[in-house]
Enzyme design. Structure first.
Site, PDB file in Angstrom:
ATOM      1  N   SER A 169       0.855  -1.183   0.000  1.00 38.97           N
ATOM      2  CA  SER A 169       0.000   0.000   0.000  1.00 38.97           C
ATOM      3  C   SER A 169       0.886   1.226   0.000  1.00 38.97           C
ATOM      4  O   SER A 169       2.027   1.189   0.471  1.00 38.97           O
ATOM      5  CB  SER A 169      -0.889   0.013   1.249  1.00 38.97           C
ATOM      6  OG  SER A 169      -1.544   1.265   1.406  1.00 38.97           O
ATOM      7  N   TYR A 186      -1.667  -1.277  10.134  1.00 41.72           N
ATOM      8  CA  TYR A 186      -1.794  -1.486   8.692  1.00 41.72           C
ATOM      9  C   TYR A 186      -0.612  -0.881   7.950  1.00 41.72           C
ATOM     10  O   TYR A 186       0.019  -1.534   7.109  1.00 41.72           O
ATOM     11  CB  TYR A 186      -3.097  -0.854   8.196  1.00 41.72           C
ATOM     12  CG  TYR A 186      -3.303  -0.957   6.706  1.00 41.72           C
ATOM     13  CD1 TYR A 186      -3.763  -2.141   6.138  1.00 41.72           C
ATOM     14  CD2 TYR A 186      -3.051   0.127   5.872  1.00 41.72           C
ATOM     15  CE1 TYR A 186      -3.957  -2.247   4.760  1.00 41.72           C
ATOM     16  CE2 TYR A 186      -3.243   0.032   4.497  1.00 41.72           C
ATOM     17  CZ  TYR A 186      -3.696  -1.152   3.949  1.00 41.72           C
ATOM     18  OH  TYR A 186      -3.878  -1.254   2.588  1.00 41.72           O
TER      19      TYR A 186
END
Length: 288
Positions: A169, A186
């Site tokens: 990401s 995350y």
């Protein structure tokens, strides 16, 4: 006698350089979102078998039914549903056993399964806010690659290496979301798997397995939609992007197909950023 120029324009079977004809692929986290977009692209690019896995059996079955109904896939191509929880090594091992019943090799592994958790810094808890995300996003990715390695090496050669693609990401490269939607685990997990890509590219390259990552920005999905709304909504995000839009299904599908094909035969240990230039153009854009 051919001239130097004539020799230079000769490219080996270039018209089929993106073809995945006859390839076998496994997609974790493949029942929705980026994983399902990629599975659709892999089938339509020529894969004859695409195995879909995620935790929920009903979601896998629905995804496979939609994939097998695609009118543009090869007639002999088929998607298969094998539900598994990629955060548990025992489940990954079971997944490999089930896949092995239907194929003696795997050409492409898209390690895409992932989860996120958003909360203020002081409210992040150990079990859900940290361990759950790390177990799936980092541990699960590593052991999925490790356990599938024997199938990935089965037919791999220097001329035709197998491929591993990992979903990272932009949050693992730049600063992720903060405040009420802060996703510390995350962001850390995506930085970890993108560095894992670099390490495994060196480790597995000699085994004829190329390892690369993708780093998506905002793509509308069940996991991202809430954060996108908190960030101002799709229209605001599009205005803030240098290319004027957010991600589309074809963007991730095309990147995965590229990294799986002969076109990316000399790409190893790299990460393709799919954000329309947002990280580079983070300052407000002036519209003329």
């Amino acid at each position: 006698m051919a001239s130097e120029a004539q020799a230079d324009v000769q490219l080996h079977d270039f018209k089929n350089i993106f073809s995945l004809e006859g390839k076998v692929a496994v997609v974790s986290g493949g029942s929705r979102g980026l994983g399902l977009h990629a599975a659709s692209g892999l089938l339509q690019a020529g894969c004859t078998k695409v195995f879909i896995t995620s935790r929920k059996a009903s979601a896998c079955a629905e995804a496979v039914a939609a994939l097998n109904a695609l009118p543009t896939k090869p007639p002999n191509a088929r998607a298969y549903s094998i539900p598994a929880d990629s955060s548990k090594v025992s489940e990954i091992e079971r997944l490999v056993r089930e896949v092995s019943k239907l194929t003696d090799h795997v050409d492409i592994l898209f390690a895409n399964a992932g989860a996120t958790w958003g909360a203020y810094f002081d409210q992040v808890d150990e079990k859900n806010g940290w361990d759950r995300v790390m177990d799936l996003n980092v541990k699960g990715v590593f052991f999925t690659i490790q356990k599938f390695a024997p199938l990935l090496t089965k037919r791999a050669t220097t001329a035709s290496p197998s491929r591993v693609i990992v979903t990272g990401s932009v949050a693992g490269i730049a600063v992720g979301s903060l405040g009420a939607s802060a996703a510390y685990s995350y962001a850390a997990s995506k930085a970890a798997v993108l560095h894992l890509v670099r390490n495994l590219a060196v480790e597995l390259g000699p085994r004829h397995i190329l390892v690369n990552g993708i780093a998506p920005g905002f793509f509308p999905s069940k996991m991202a939609n809430v954060l996108m709304e908190r960030s101002g909504g799709v229209e605001a995000l599009e205005r803030a992007n240098p290319n004027g839009r957010v991600g589309r299904p074809e963007d991730v599908a095309a990147a995965v197909v590229f990294l799986s094909s002969r076109a990316a035969g000399h790409v190893n240990g790299d990460t393709i950023v799919l954000d329309g230039g947002k990280m580079l153009g983070s300052a407000r854009l002036e519209r003329l």
